[in-house]
Design a protein around this motif. Sequence first.
Motif, mmCIF file in Angstrom:
data_model
loop_
_atom_site.group_PDB
_atom_site.id
_atom_site.type_symbol
_atom_site.label_atom_id
_atom_site.label_comp_id
_atom_site.label_asym_id
_atom_site.label_seq_id
_atom_site.Cartn_x
_atom_site.Cartn_y
_atom_site.Cartn_z
ATOM 1 N N ASN A 214 0.824 -1.205 0.000
ATOM 2 C CA ASN A 214 0.000 0.000 0.000
ATOM 3 C C ASN A 214 0.858 1.255 0.000
ATOM 4 O O ASN A 214 0.524 2.254 -0.658
ATOM 5 N N ILE A 218 0.830 4.485 -2.523
ATOM 6 C CA ILE A 218 0.692 5.860 -2.032
ATOM 7 C C ILE A 218 1.857 6.720 -2.506
ATOM 8 O O ILE A 218 1.673 7.867 -2.918
ATOM 9 N N SER A 221 1.420 7.873 -6.027
ATOM 10 C CA SER A 221 0.401 8.916 -6.194
ATOM 11 C C SER A 221 0.825 10.242 -5.582
ATOM 12 O O SER A 221 0.365 11.310 -6.000
ATOM 13 N N LEU A 222 1.715 10.174 -4.573
ATOM 14 C CA LEU A 222 2.149 11.395 -3.877
ATOM 15 C C LEU A 222 3.255 12.130 -4.622
ATOM 16 O O LEU A 222 3.466 13.336 -4.404
#
Length: 286
Positions: A214, A218, A221-222
């Motif tokens: 996960n 993340i 996407s960050l």
Amino acid sequence: MVSIEKISFRRVWFITGASRGLGALIADAALADGNAVVAAGRNVAAITERLGESPALLPVALDVTDEAQGKAAAKAAVEKFGRIDVLINNAGFGLLGAIEESSDADVRQMYDTNVFGLLNVTRAVLPVMRSQRAGHIINMSSIGGYRAGAGFGAYSSTKFAVEGLTEALRAELKPLGIYATVVEPGYFRTDFLDASSLKVAREVIADYDETSGNVRRIAASLNHSQPGNPEKLAKAMIELVDASTPPLRLPLGTDTLKAIAEKNAYVTQETETWRALSASTDFAAS
């Protein structure tokens, strides 16, 4: 040609990893503040291309994993500017993956740069600062240097090492008039999550999908939408160096402040829960 002897600089900064990212921004800020900068990196041409040419700038070739190069770079700095007032140990990279997914080769390479490379440069510069009885060593850590998490365990372990080294340096160097500070940036909008600064473990183990897996998603996407402003970080470094009594730790970013508060609260609660067992291991009082 401008004579260096006729130029007065506020301080002489030595910055590793100065060809791009935070290192280059810190170099820009230091130059704009009237300082001389020794900008160190693997590629001198990239440093000159990024920072330009100036009598106040000395680009030097430095692979921090090469101890001899560190000594040569420090010698060149003193020959050019006469002293070194500030060392910014900025060079480093990350590794994203669960502990079990992180290969021995990747972890050792990261330690060679983030920990042993930092030590190489620090040992090269400290004789100069000791002779001056003045100086400031600033080691770049991370939000992950205070609080580790799934997916960044191996990386965080290097920054935990940097934190411990800096604490000891602070105690050892204080009587000599030299300060040591560890800077803990949160997520800043730099290239840290790009492939140029972050390795991603090649092995993917399905059992870690909800944790480290996960975090991989993340992080993707960050990237380039992080909350921290890197130019403000660079300016904060000027204020840090100007401080009459610099701190041991300087967290930067509201995300780091939140992480520190949450960890401190957790440690306090857990310590109280287990206090009786912890205290039971002393010899009985006579």
